[in-house]
Design a protein around this motif. Structure first.
Motif, mmCIF file in Angstrom:
data_model
loop_
_atom_site.group_PDB
_atom_site.id
_atom_site.type_symbol
_atom_site.label_atom_id
_atom_site.label_comp_id
_atom_site.label_asym_id
_atom_site.label_seq_id
_atom_site.Cartn_x
_atom_site.Cartn_y
_atom_site.Cartn_z
ATOM 1 N N HIS A 164 52.584 103.803 63.601
ATOM 2 C CA HIS A 164 53.841 104.533 63.467
ATOM 3 C C HIS A 164 54.293 105.089 64.816
ATOM 4 O O HIS A 164 53.497 105.285 65.725
ATOM 5 C CB HIS A 164 53.763 105.629 62.402
ATOM 6 N N LEU A 197 56.306 108.059 66.881
ATOM 7 C CA LEU A 197 56.864 109.401 66.899
ATOM 8 C C LEU A 197 57.718 109.534 68.153
ATOM 9 O O LEU A 197 57.225 109.341 69.264
ATOM 10 C CB LEU A 197 55.762 110.472 66.932
ATOM 11 N N ASP A 216 60.350 111.324 71.013
ATOM 12 C CA ASP A 216 60.218 112.522 71.851
ATOM 13 C C ASP A 216 60.609 113.792 71.103
ATOM 14 O O ASP A 216 60.123 114.867 71.404
ATOM 15 C CB ASP A 216 61.100 112.389 73.105
ATOM 16 N N LEU A 245 56.658 102.117 73.811
ATOM 17 C CA LEU A 245 57.003 103.483 73.432
ATOM 18 C C LEU A 245 58.504 103.698 73.428
ATOM 19 O O LEU A 245 58.997 104.795 73.642
ATOM 20 C CB LEU A 245 56.330 104.491 74.372
ATOM 21 N N SER A 257 48.751 120.452 66.003
ATOM 22 C CA SER A 257 48.949 119.170 66.673
ATOM 23 C C SER A 257 50.375 119.100 67.207
ATOM 24 O O SER A 257 51.303 119.616 66.601
ATOM 25 C CB SER A 257 48.693 118.021 65.708
ATOM 26 N N VAL A 303 52.597 116.009 68.829
ATOM 27 C CA VAL A 303 52.610 114.617 69.253
ATOM 28 C C VAL A 303 54.048 114.155 69.385
ATOM 29 O O VAL A 303 54.850 114.358 68.480
ATOM 30 C CB VAL A 303 51.879 113.716 68.229
ATOM 31 N N CYS A 304 54.387 113.560 70.511
ATOM 32 C CA CYS A 304 55.720 112.990 70.613
ATOM 33 C C CYS A 304 55.714 111.805 71.568
ATOM 34 O O CYS A 304 54.803 111.647 72.378
ATOM 35 C CB CYS A 304 56.741 114.039 71.028
ATOM 36 N N GLY A 305 56.718 110.980 71.431
ATOM 37 C CA GLY A 305 56.879 109.806 72.281
ATOM 38 C C GLY A 305 55.679 108.886 72.249
ATOM 39 O O GLY A 305 55.328 108.289 73.255
ATOM 40 N N SER A 306 55.041 108.758 71.101
ATOM 41 C CA SER A 306 53.779 108.023 71.036
ATOM 42 C C SER A 306 53.715 107.085 69.848
ATOM 43 O O SER A 306 54.509 107.160 68.919
ATOM 44 C CB SER A 306 52.605 109.005 70.963
ATOM 45 N N LEU A 307 52.714 106.209 69.924
ATOM 46 C CA LEU A 307 52.457 105.236 68.870
ATOM 47 C C LEU A 307 51.058 105.525 68.342
ATOM 48 O O LEU A 307 50.107 105.563 69.120
ATOM 49 C CB LEU A 307 52.480 103.862 69.529
ATOM 50 N N LEU A 308 50.931 105.735 67.035
ATOM 51 C CA LEU A 308 49.615 106.049 66.482
ATOM 52 C C LEU A 308 49.287 105.143 65.312
ATOM 53 O O LEU A 308 50.104 104.936 64.421
ATOM 54 C CB LEU A 308 49.561 107.497 66.007
#
Lengths: 388, 371
Positions: free
Chosen positions: A286, A288, A290, B256, B287, B289-294
């Motif tokens: 997934h 997310l 900025d 990203l 937590s 979290v931003c600008g990310s792929l998980l």
């Protein structure tokens, strides 16, 4: 004939889930999504596979299409087998006409030929719509140790809830002395989890007796178990201490999802030794953005989030736009939420689109609030309000 | 597509530039994009395009690749008729050609002979793209091409390693192929994906084997540019060739961006990979979290920015991860700080540890290290 298998499982998956509103409009209760990527029946199926039971009959009746395609040939649960595996057992027509499954016992009775074909020592009968992790092989061991005719998995529930279930009374060694299905005044808070282990021959015998009894409702809890007790069968309660939920209502489904967000959830989905398996949705990790902010939540693959998410469960492929706030909610697979949307204490069902500026809001701070349920495949137009 | 078969080439020696990351694996099974292996991209493209017969040529360190591919079930290529087949290296009578690529074709000539298909899509395993080979084969047929080679337009301002550039005429026919390091603005960079007929492939391989020359491209295609009709097929969406740590890092970071994420993973088909049954990712209190792929299976209590986290990564409270790639099952202790770092699988970073790559080069940590 020498038994071919130790144990086979018969899963009751025909439940309509009448108290679950729109959630079960198009699918049976065992197919209702749960826990960010699963369907409820995944728990029982995974329990079977993890317990070494590789022959599983799934008894379907109410709106089985979603369930059927979910089960497929059983690959996700390692139940694609040359011998056994998963078999879907819907009601069917015979020479002298056919009939629907009249009750849980009747459903198994109508499939006695399936049990005979596999010729096991034991038959495990379990509901496909409960959420729990249980090692049935330990229950089989217990059953053998007690030299039992039948064993019923049992759990203690709060007294006020006991009357919703089959209530048992046992002796010190676990032998059941009394069983009452949904009594008005429960004598105990030890209740049946709807997981039964029978010696095959005895099960066959009592299902045949039950079938010719015109007064019977053909239900395990109501008819077959009391009859066996009355006949002096050795029946034992197998105590279970873990997490177990029978999510019958929208609220209890919401609560069970929220349970997963605890710091140390009672139901641990992350246990490598007891995986819960499901169908692969083939989605990427997934994303997310900025602007995203996610806390105390579960987020599944394929989601892309620009807004704020707190204490919520987001299923596979959910989108949430910038400026949106999702709190204490369950967002089912592939729901699209636009910008500046507020969602609080709601369940939004699969594939629904909530356009920009909507408010789906429950102001209640009660511990067990009424949950707003938004139906599947809907389009909620811009700036709509759904309050409670 | 009944008449098309696929060959994925893992036999070229291309892992040298990947250093520690390629120490335990061949380049095809290099983790990429949060849950995939490099081979997933061309393999999914083939499977999604209806190619039912795919061979994977291997050269060395292919244990993890075999584990990943299994029977091919994840790509719907576990078939009675055709399906996925892994062809390990073997030499003919102890005689090994200088280039493994050509050796693979010759050593497995049987496979080609007994396959019913007449058109072959040959692809290198280290190309990240999502492509419809159906469209490409149609283009190949419409042009009446002998060979179709794939290319993408390069981005300027990047230090590229040596790449083959294409010169085309207005029809899209290839006039010339030359190697260059510095790519001009919108240069057409060749990707090692070719479409050609099986007899032609065998002919080129046998000819160039006699010449004991380099690979299929340099020994088979380039010398024949003027007697064959070679056309070029453009990949207009995201594509990348991974053959160095630098490019691995840079192209990973390009994911990203929401548009790239969508382009690569969804269009025209979903990229498939081995299914791991990880539960959804869990975000705990505190937590950020931003600008990310998980990927699934992660448990996050700390801060993650501009990073890619593979399946089952745990990030402790107060940990700070920035501009990094964290592979499967790594554990980052409380308060640890990571910037411009690539952690291979199963790395444990203890509490409070600080790891920084420098601006020109990310810091790479080998598999299963405890720091």
């Amino acid at each position: 004939m020498i038994p071919k298998k130790e144990c086979i499982a018969m899963l009751l998956a025909g439940g309509e889930g009448r108290r679950m509103g729109f959630l079960t409009k198009e699918l049976a209760k065992p197919a209702v999504p749960f826990g960010g990527k699963y369907r409820i029946i995944d728990f029982t199926l995974s329990n079977c596979a993890n317990s070494g039971i590789y022959t599983v009959g799934v008894l379907t009746q109410y709106k089985p299409l979603v369930l059927n395609s979910h089960l497929g040939n059983g690959i996700p649960w390692d139940l694609d087998r040359k011998e056994g595996g998963v078999t879907i057992l819907p009601p069917f027509v015979r020479e002298k006409g056919g009939e629907w499954y009249r009750g849980t016992a009747n459903a198994v009775y109508q499939n006695l030929f399936f049990i005979e074909q596999h010729n096991p020592c034991y038959v495990l009968v379990a509901s496909g719509d409960h959420i729990y992790k249980m090692d049935y092989s330990l229950m089989i061991k217990y059953h053998q140790d007690k030299n039992a005719d039948a064993t019923i998995a049992a759990i203690k529930v709060p007294w006020k809830e006991a009357s919703r279930f089959g209530v048992m009374h046992t002796e010190e060694d676990g032998r059941i002395t009394d069983f009452a299905e949904k009594p008005q005044l429960p004598r105990s808070n030890l209740v049946s989890m709807g997981v039964y282990l029978f010696n095959r021959k005895l099960l066959t015998k009592y299902l045949r007796i039950d079938d010719i009894n015109p007064l019977s409702e053909n239900d395990f809890g109501r008819d077959v178990i009391p009859l066996m007790l009355q006949d002096g069968c050795r029946m034992f309660a197998y105590p279970f201490y873990g997490y177990w939920r029978d999510v019958g209502t929208v609220e209890s489904l919401w609560e069970a999802n929220m349970d997963l967000l605890a710091v140390e959830p009672e139901l641990n989905l992350y246990d490598q030794n007891w995986r819960i398996y499901t169908v692969d949705p083939s989605q990427p990790p997934h994303y997310l953005a900025d602007t995203a902010c996610v806390e105390q939540s579960m987020v599944s693959e394929g989601c892309n989030i620009y807004g704020t998410v707190r204490r919520s469960v987001l299923f596979t492929g959910v989108q949430a736009g910038e400026g949106s706030l999702i709190e204490e909610s369950v967002i089912m697979p592939y729901v699209r939420i636009g910008r500046n949307v507020q969602v609080r204490r709601a369940i939004i069902d699969e594939y629904t689109e909530v356009k920009d500026g909507c408010r789906i809001f429950n102001n209640s701070h009660a511990e067990t609030p009424q949950i707003i349920l938004v139906e599947e495949n809907m389009i909620i137009q811009e700036n709509s309000e759904i309050n409670r | 597509m009944k008449n098309v078969m696929g060959v994925i080439n893992v036999s070229k020696k291309s892992g040298d530039q990947l250093g520690l990351l390629a120490k335990h694996r061949c380049i095809a099974s290099m983790p990429f994009g949060g849950k995939y292996r490099l081979i997933d991209f061309v393999l999914s493209g083939m499977a999604n395009s209806g190619i039912q017969n795919v061979a994977v040529f291997t050269r060395e360190k292919y244990g993890s690749l075999m584990n990943h591919l299994g029977s091919g079930k994840s790509w719907d290529l576990s078939r009675k008729q055709d399906g996925l087949i892994i062809l390990p290296p073997h030499s003919l009578d102890g005689y090994v050609l200088p280039d493994f690529e050509l050796n693979s074709y010759l050593a497995h000539k049987d496979f080609f002979d007994r396959s019913s298909q007449n058109t072959v899509v040959v692809a290198s395993s280290n190309i990240v793209c999502n492509v419809s080979f159906r469209d490409a084969v149609r283009y190949h047929e419409e042009k009446g091409a002998d060979i179709t080679v794939f290319y993408s337009e390069s981005l300027p301002g990047i230090a590229w390693p040596l790449r083959h550039n294409l010169a085309l005429n207005d029809e899209g026919m290839v006039l010339n192929i030359v190697e260059r390091t510095n790519q001009l603005l919108s240069a057409r960079v060749l990707l090692e994906i070719y479409i050609l007929s099986k007899p032609l492939l065998m002919e080129l391989v046998e000819d160039s084997a006699q010449n004991r020359d380099a690979g299929l491209l340099t020994a088979g295609i380039i010398p024949n540019l003027h007697n064959l009709k070679v056309y070029a097929y453009a990949l207009s969406r995201f594509s990348a060739v991974i053959d160095s740590v630098d490019l691995y890092y840079r192209h990973s970071m390009e994911l990203l961006c929401r548009q790239t994420w969508e382009e690569l993973f969804f269009i025209p088909g979903h990229v498939q990979t081995k299914f791991t049954d990880e539960p959804p990712a869990r975000y705990l209190e505190g937590s950020a979290v931003c600008g990310s792929l998980l990927a699934n299976g992660c448990t996050i209590a700390g801060t993650v920015k501009n990073s890619i986290l593979f399946e089952g990564v745990k990030v402790g409270q107060g940990a700070y991860i920035n501009n990094s790639i964290i592979m499967q099952k790594c554990e980052i202790g409380q308060g640890a700080v990571l910037d411009r770092v690539i952690l291979d699988k199963d790395v444990y970073v203890s509490a409070g540890k600080v790891l920084m790559g420098d601006n020109s080069k990310p810091l790479v940590v080998e598999k299963r290290r405890i720091l």
